[in-house]
Design a protein around this motif. Structure first.
Motif, PDB file in Angstrom:
ATOM      1  N   GLN A 277      -7.504  -2.488   2.433  1.00  0.00           N
ATOM      2  CA  GLN A 277      -6.793  -3.783   3.182  1.00  0.00           C
ATOM      3  C   GLN A 277      -8.100  -4.939   2.965  1.00  0.00           C
ATOM      4  O   GLN A 277      -7.584  -5.886   3.265  1.00  0.00           O
ATOM      5  CB  GLN A 277      -6.874  -3.057   4.740  1.00  0.00           C
ATOM      6  CG  GLN A 277      -5.265  -2.611   5.565  1.00  0.00           C
ATOM      7  CD  GLN A 277      -4.622  -2.905   5.519  1.00  0.00           C
ATOM      8  OE1 GLN A 277      -3.886  -4.297   4.986  1.00  0.00           O
ATOM      9  NE2 GLN A 277      -3.586  -2.422   3.491  1.00  0.00           N
TER      10      GLN A 277
ATOM     11  N   THR B 256      -8.705   5.659   4.629  1.00  0.00           N
ATOM     12  CA  THR B 256      -8.853   5.134   3.264  1.00  0.00           C
ATOM     13  C   THR B 256      -7.871   3.758   2.921  1.00  0.00           C
ATOM     14  O   THR B 256      -8.339   3.133   2.153  1.00  0.00           O
ATOM     15  CB  THR B 256      -7.373   6.437   2.359  1.00  0.00           C
ATOM     16  OG1 THR B 256      -8.315   8.033   2.802  1.00  0.00           O
ATOM     17  CG2 THR B 256      -8.365   6.341   1.220  1.00  0.00           C
ATOM     18  N   VAL B 257      -6.811   3.701   3.699  1.00  0.00           N
ATOM     19  CA  VAL B 257      -6.129   2.583   3.471  1.00  0.00           C
ATOM     20  C   VAL B 257      -6.764   1.174   4.283  1.00  0.00           C
ATOM     21  O   VAL B 257      -6.360   0.331   3.400  1.00  0.00           O
ATOM     22  CB  VAL B 257      -4.407   2.795   3.923  1.00  0.00           C
ATOM     23  CG1 VAL B 257      -3.788   1.322   4.198  1.00  0.00           C
ATOM     24  CG2 VAL B 257      -3.389   3.870   3.604  1.00  0.00           C
TER      25      VAL B 257
ATOM     26  N   LEU C 257       1.086  -1.170   0.175  1.00  0.00           N
ATOM     27  CA  LEU C 257       0.520  -0.117  -0.385  1.00  0.00           C
ATOM     28  C   LEU C 257       1.037   1.217  -0.544  1.00  0.00           C
ATOM     29  O   LEU C 257       1.755   1.246   0.601  1.00  0.00           O
ATOM     30  CB  LEU C 257      -0.624  -0.038   1.312  1.00  0.00           C
ATOM     31  CG  LEU C 257      -0.661  -0.855   2.492  1.00  0.00           C
ATOM     32  CD1 LEU C 257      -0.811  -0.321   3.799  1.00  0.00           C
ATOM     33  CD2 LEU C 257      -1.755  -2.174   2.243  1.00  0.00           C
TER      34      LEU C 257
ATOM     35  N   VAL D 147      -2.349  14.778   4.218  1.00  0.00           N
ATOM     36  CA  VAL D 147      -3.114  16.008   4.070  1.00  0.00           C
ATOM     37  C   VAL D 147      -2.629  17.426   4.985  1.00  0.00           C
ATOM     38  O   VAL D 147      -1.999  16.913   5.716  1.00  0.00           O
ATOM     39  CB  VAL D 147      -4.538  15.919   4.506  1.00  0.00           C
ATOM     40  CG1 VAL D 147      -5.829  16.817   5.004  1.00  0.00           C
ATOM     41  CG2 VAL D 147      -5.606  14.225   3.575  1.00  0.00           C
TER      42      VAL D 147
ATOM     43  N   ASN E  20       0.369   4.960   0.578  1.00  0.00           N
ATOM     44  CA  ASN E  20      -0.561   5.928   1.515  1.00  0.00           C
ATOM     45  C   ASN E  20      -0.869   7.258   0.695  1.00  0.00           C
ATOM     46  O   ASN E  20      -0.016   7.545  -0.473  1.00  0.00           O
ATOM     47  CB  ASN E  20       0.075   6.880   2.472  1.00  0.00           C
ATOM     48  CG  ASN E  20      -0.319   6.218   3.991  1.00  0.00           C
ATOM     49  OD1 ASN E  20      -0.719   5.035   3.636  1.00  0.00           O
ATOM     50  ND2 ASN E  20      -0.258   7.102   4.965  1.00  0.00           N
ATOM     51  N   PRO E  21      -2.168   8.261   0.459  1.00  0.00           N
ATOM     52  CA  PRO E  21      -2.513   8.927  -0.422  1.00  0.00           C
ATOM     53  C   PRO E  21      -1.086  10.221   0.455  1.00  0.00           C
ATOM     54  O   PRO E  21      -0.937  10.181   1.481  1.00  0.00           O
ATOM     55  CB  PRO E  21      -3.613   9.536  -0.472  1.00  0.00           C
ATOM     56  CG  PRO E  21      -3.945   8.466   1.318  1.00  0.00           C
ATOM     57  CD  PRO E  21      -3.282   7.254   1.268  1.00  0.00           C
TER      58      PRO E  21
ATOM     59  N   ILE F  13      -7.871  10.099   8.313  1.00  0.00           N
ATOM     60  CA  ILE F  13      -7.927  10.612   6.899  1.00  0.00           C
ATOM     61  C   ILE F  13      -7.509   9.104   5.762  1.00  0.00           C
ATOM     62  O   ILE F  13      -8.293   8.531   6.464  1.00  0.00           O
ATOM     63  CB  ILE F  13      -7.525  11.536   6.445  1.00  0.00           C
ATOM     64  CG1 ILE F  13      -8.470  12.436   7.600  1.00  0.00           C
ATOM     65  CG2 ILE F  13      -7.749  11.780   5.333  1.00  0.00           C
ATOM     66  CD1 ILE F  13      -8.365  14.070   7.161  1.00  0.00           C
ATOM     67  N   PRO F  14      -6.191   9.136   5.775  1.00  0.00           N
ATOM     68  CA  PRO F  14      -4.889   8.493   5.717  1.00  0.00           C
ATOM     69  C   PRO F  14      -5.446   6.325   5.824  1.00  0.00           C
ATOM     70  O   PRO F  14      -5.073   5.835   5.316  1.00  0.00           O
ATOM     71  CB  PRO F  14      -3.938   8.499   4.876  1.00  0.00           C
ATOM     72  CG  PRO F  14      -3.585   9.474   6.602  1.00  0.00           C
ATOM     73  CD  PRO F  14      -5.032  10.917   6.721  1.00  0.00           C
TER      74      PRO F  14
ATOM     75  N   LEU G  67       0.880   2.134  10.293  1.00  0.00           N
ATOM     76  CA  LEU G  67       0.025   3.384   9.409  1.00  0.00           C
ATOM     77  C   LEU G  67      -0.261   4.459  10.282  1.00  0.00           C
ATOM     78  O   LEU G  67       0.112   5.942  10.240  1.00  0.00           O
ATOM     79  CB  LEU G  67      -1.609   2.939   9.137  1.00  0.00           C
ATOM     80  CG  LEU G  67      -1.807   2.736   7.316  1.00  0.00           C
ATOM     81  CD1 LEU G  67      -3.476   2.345   7.436  1.00  0.00           C
ATOM     82  CD2 LEU G  67      -1.568   3.981   7.225  1.00  0.00           C
TER      83      LEU G  67
ATOM     84  N   ILE H 112      -0.228  -3.747  10.047  1.00  0.00           N
ATOM     85  CA  ILE H 112       0.020  -2.340   9.395  1.00  0.00           C
ATOM     86  C   ILE H 112      -0.711  -1.626   9.795  1.00  0.00           C
ATOM     87  O   ILE H 112      -0.496  -0.488   9.297  1.00  0.00           O
ATOM     88  CB  ILE H 112      -0.912  -2.821   7.950  1.00  0.00           C
ATOM     89  CG1 ILE H 112      -0.155  -4.026   6.826  1.00  0.00           C
ATOM     90  CG2 ILE H 112      -1.400  -2.054   7.233  1.00  0.00           C
ATOM     91  CD1 ILE H 112      -0.922  -5.133   6.607  1.00  0.00           C
TER      92      ILE H 112
ATOM     93  N   ALA I 231       2.896   2.484   4.181  1.00  0.00           N
ATOM     94  CA  ALA I 231       2.387   2.107   6.076  1.00  0.00           C
ATOM     95  C   ALA I 231       3.055   0.928   5.949  1.00  0.00           C
ATOM     96  O   ALA I 231       3.042  -0.367   4.803  1.00  0.00           O
ATOM     97  CB  ALA I 231       1.216   2.012   5.900  1.00  0.00           C
TER      98      ALA I 231
ATOM     99  N   ALA J 173      -9.196  -6.636   0.130  1.00  0.00           N
ATOM    100  CA  ALA J 173      -8.397  -7.109  -0.405  1.00  0.00           C
ATOM    101  C   ALA J 173      -7.137  -7.921   0.032  1.00  0.00           C
ATOM    102  O   ALA J 173      -7.418  -8.910  -0.438  1.00  0.00           O
ATOM    103  CB  ALA J 173      -7.921  -6.544  -2.315  1.00  0.00           C
TER     104      ALA J 173
ATOM    105  N   ALA K 283      -7.291  -4.629  -8.235  1.00  0.00           N
ATOM    106  CA  ALA K 283      -8.213  -5.020  -7.376  1.00  0.00           C
ATOM    107  C   ALA K 283      -8.231  -6.307  -6.368  1.00  0.00           C
ATOM    108  O   ALA K 283      -9.656  -6.660  -6.022  1.00  0.00           O
ATOM    109  CB  ALA K 283      -9.357  -4.232  -7.821  1.00  0.00           C
ATOM    110  N   PHE K 284      -8.008  -7.173  -7.477  1.00  0.00           N
ATOM    111  CA  PHE K 284      -8.548  -8.755  -6.977  1.00  0.00           C
ATOM    112  C   PHE K 284      -7.189  -9.474  -6.097  1.00  0.00           C
ATOM    113  O   PHE K 284      -6.317  -8.558  -5.943  1.00  0.00           O
ATOM    114  CB  PHE K 284      -8.285  -9.060  -8.111  1.00  0.00           C
ATOM    115  CG  PHE K 284      -8.470 -10.407  -8.670  1.00  0.00           C
ATOM    116  CD1 PHE K 284      -9.800 -10.848  -8.376  1.00  0.00           C
ATOM    117  CD2 PHE K 284      -7.771 -11.950  -8.416  1.00  0.00           C
ATOM    118  CE1 PHE K 284     -10.154 -12.209  -8.720  1.00  0.00           C
ATOM    119  CE2 PHE K 284      -7.783 -13.286  -9.240  1.00  0.00           C
ATOM    120  CZ  PHE K 284      -9.982 -13.209  -8.796  1.00  0.00           C
ATOM    121  N   PRO K 285      -7.662 -10.014  -4.983  1.00  0.00           N
ATOM    122  CA  PRO K 285      -6.536 -10.444  -4.193  1.00  0.00           C
ATOM    123  C   PRO K 285      -5.657 -11.254  -4.495  1.00  0.00           C
ATOM    124  O   PRO K 285      -5.762 -12.076  -5.787  1.00  0.00           O
ATOM    125  CB  PRO K 285      -7.877 -10.852  -2.985  1.00  0.00           C
ATOM    126  CG  PRO K 285      -8.806 -10.806  -3.417  1.00  0.00           C
ATOM    127  CD  PRO K 285      -9.019  -9.710  -4.544  1.00  0.00           C
TER     128      PRO K 285
ATOM    129  N   ASN L 237     -12.905  -0.219  -2.980  1.00  0.00           N
ATOM    130  CA  ASN L 237     -12.255   0.795  -3.093  1.00  0.00           C
ATOM    131  C   ASN L 237     -12.873   2.244  -3.006  1.00  0.00           C
ATOM    132  O   ASN L 237     -12.330   3.089  -3.647  1.00  0.00           O
ATOM    133  CB  ASN L 237     -11.732  -0.013  -4.181  1.00  0.00           C
ATOM    134  CG  ASN L 237     -10.538  -0.459  -4.123  1.00  0.00           C
ATOM    135  OD1 ASN L 237      -9.889  -1.051  -3.198  1.00  0.00           O
ATOM    136  ND2 ASN L 237      -9.645  -1.405  -5.204  1.00  0.00           N
TER     137      ASN L 237
END
Lengths: 347, 333
Positions: free
Chosen positions: B266, B261-262, A3, A9, A5-6, B257-258, B219, B215, A347, B268, A164-166, B317
């Protein structure tokens, strides 16, 4: 499972800082010899305290993994599929002893030898999978980001669907497709590597594509076009060199994940046959039944091997990420920033 | 935003198509099940009867037409409608995922806050290593260790399954069972049964929870460190706001916020982890059945389950993207 992160912010426009850091980074780079600028070595030099400890631990664990994979025939007391030596059978489910420091399995294999030979399988799969997905993902990402249009849209859609698929399910389906679920050593390693590759391509694709789209608008690309540089050269030089900065991190994350995926495939019985190569996941699968009768050594050691291998690779990746991210880097007193800040937190 | 929502459909469609053709490459369920036991002629006859000898594209459109009418077909290996498989086993998986999310949140969020507060001191170092170990240790190995300690060593908890034999007998008394054992046990008001259900759920939930909890810990830590150094924290501190309140309110909230999102992303991973966890603990959920159906080359069942998972992932998603867009106006689709 990987993953990113975005963007954090509340951060301002990073452009200006980026440029300034870029300038000082280039200046710093000129003054150090090339061997000190290699990724891990430069990170080691700029790290302190806990972060340095984590990086060193990671490097040591990865070193052990690689050495064990290289010299498996010398290090392992027996072959990975041997059930007897000098005409005497090992016996099944023997507890650890002088002859078998980690005991023997239900089929009568020596656990220590299987753990050591297993490093070979893990490293082979890891190397093939990461190299293949890196190459394909980067190539597709470059093309997609540079060409744009309907091709870009289509590729993004497919990549997102795969993403998107596991990952594990996709790997299982792929391994059945490639090897019918069971196969010999190289076939099994190739099957595992290919199935993992398919899962990872979208990650590289996404990162590279996003970078290329961002870079395409930069003045230097514009300038290259004006002087009549060919598309291939723009992609190969201008864009590729600038877009690959974030790759080391995904690279290490994928390396650790490929070990886990391989083990998971083996555990579920879609991996490599036990007589063709040693594979930790399969050994754990067989050890599950042993556990209920209190036989711990058949599962403990392969499991520890997986955990330590993944731990080593992850520690290296984590440390590199932290050192690249000024918000997470522990600063040395009296020394300023040395690296370019990156807008990526993982993360 | 509407466009983003409509993108779910091609995503699911692409996945469905991929799985359909990939599974077809591997052979057909009849050959996988009866390959050695029938003469080639008999096998060909059976395949023709099942429609497996038709051109792939015809079979594909046939399947699509069925899906559009809500008919996912009937599994080959145990002859049940796929929709029934989904509801029966889906409930078990849902239960497992919810329990492990609870475990992961209880572990990850507070520990992540502690790690952020003690940044670069020993508690932080220990917690980070623990978090990475949680990610690095395969869930089935964690399961094995838990079994060795709590089931075999101490004898406190059952080794595998969702219910003991006695529990199954009590559970069969219920008239219209839901797929959720915990709900059913509560409805019956049978305390012993409730205990039985809970005891069976603990180890699987902890095993999967540790994986995700690690995880979450990372985060929370990363994002809290990001917000900790902000000026508004400093100004609140100078106003004399207590440190605990600073951590829980001022630093954690923007960091959430993040994290949210994460967490969505998770899903999946959790579904993948659920396959392994269910196999480890013989927890009869979708993941466990999926592995079984895969071994039997039962396309119909695999496609149905994969569809279901794809829908869950695509929708989650989408929800994550919506949340991200609401929070940060710079994100646009």
């Amino acid at each position: 499972m990987t993953l990113s992160n975005p963007e954090p912010v509340g951060e301002g426009d990073p452009g200006a800082n980026d440029l300034a850091a870029e300038g000082s980074a280039v200046a710093a780079r000129r003054s150090t010899p090339w061997y000190l600028r290699l990724p891990i070595i430069s990170h080691l030099r700029s790290s302190v305290g806990l972060q340095r400890g984590m990086l060193i631990t990671g490097v040591v664990l990865v070193g052990i993994l690689l050495i064990s994979a290289l010299f498996a025939p010398l290090l392992a007391p027996y072959g990975f599929a041997e059930t007897s030596a000098d005409g005497t059978r090992f016996g099944t489910q023997q507890p650890p002893s002088a002859a078998h420091p980690m005991g023997t399995t239900v089929t009568g294999f020596d656990v220590l030898s299987r753990v050591i030979w297993g490093t070979r399988t893990a490293v082979a799969v890891m190397a093939c999978a990461v190299a293949a997905s890196l190459f394909l993902g980067v190539a597709l990402g470059l093309l997609s980001g540079y060409v744009g249009g309907w091709l870009d849209r289509l590729l993004v859609m497919v990549a997102d669907a795969v993403y998107a698929f596991p990952a594990l399910l996709l790997a299982i389906v792929m391994s059945i497709v490639i090897s019918g679920g069971q196969s010999n050593a190289w076939g099994g390693i190739a099957a595992a590597a290919i199935s993992i590759t398919v899962v990872f391509i979208p990650q590289y694709f996404r990162v590279i594509r996003a970078e290329v789209v961002r870079l395409k608008a930069e003045p230097f690309v514009e300038a290259a076009k004006v002087v009549g540089t060919g598309h291939r050269r723009i992609m190969g030089t201008h864009l590729l060199r600038n877009a690959t900065r974030t790759l080391p991190l995904i690279f290490t994350l994928n390396a650790s994940e490929s070990i886990l995926t391989l083990a998971a495939l083996g555990f579920l019985g879609f991996g490599i046959e036990p007589t063709s190569a040693a594979e930790w996941g399969y050994d754990l699968n067989r050890a599950m039944a042993d556990a209920t009768s209190g036989i711990w050594w058949t599962g403990m050691f392969p499991g520890l091997a997986i955990a330590l291998a993944v731990l080593g690779v992850t520690l290296v990746g984590e440390s590199i990420n932290d050192l690249n991210d000024p918000r997470l880097r522990t600063r040395r007193s009296r020394r300023g920033r040395r690296k370019n800040p990156q807008q990526e937190v993982t993360a | 935003m509407l466009v983003r929502f409509l993108l779910i459909i091609p995503t699911i469609f692409i996945l469905m198509t991929m799985v359909f053709f990939l599974m077809r490459i591997t052979g057909d369920p009849l050959t996988a099940a009866l390959g050695g036991r029938l003469t080639p002629d008999q096998l060909a006859e059976r395949r023709a009867a099942a429609g497996y000898d038709r051109p792939l594209i015809v079979q594909y459109f046939d399947y699509l037409a069925g899906v559009l009418q809500g008919d996912f077909g009937t599994t080959y290996s145990d002859n049940t409608p796929v929709s029934e498989v989904l509801t029966t086993y889906g409930g078990a998986t849902f239960e497992l995922v919810v329990y492990s999310l609870i475990v992961a949140l209880l572990l990850g969020v507070p520990l992540g806050m502690v790690a952020a507060r003690t940044r670069d001191r020993w508690p932080d170092a220990v917690l980070r290593i623990v978090a990475i170990l949680g990610y690095a240790t395969p869930v089935f190995f964690v399961g094995l260790l838990l079994k060795l300690v709590f089931s075999v060593g101490l004898g406190w908890l059952p080794v595998a399954g969702r219910l003991s034999t006695g529990g199954q007998i009590s559970m069969s008394k219920i008239l219209n069972p839901t797929p959720f054992y915990l709900l059913d046990a509560l409805r019956l008001g049978d305390m012993e049964l409730l205990g039985d259900v809970t005891r069976h759920a603990i180890l699987p939930a902890v095993a999967l929870g540790i994986l995700t909890g690690g995880i979450f810990l990372r985060l929370v830590r990363t994002n809290m460190i990001g917000t900790q150094d902000m000026q508004y924290i400093e100004s609140a501190r100078s106003r004399g706001v207590a440190e605990t309140r600073l951590t829980t309110r001022h630093a954690l909230r923007p960091a959430l916020i993040p994290i949210i999102t994460v967490m969505g992303m998770q899903i999946a991973l959790m579904l993948g982890g659920a396959v392994l966890t269910e196999t480890t603990f013989e927890w009869n959920g979708l993941g466990y059945m999926l592995a079984e159906y895969m071994k039997a080359r039962d396309y119909v069942a695999v496609q149905g389950i994969v569809m279901m998972l794809a829908v869950i992932v695509a929708v989650s998603n989408f929800v994550v993207d919506v949340i991200a867009a609401l929070i940060d106006p710079r994100v646009r689709y």
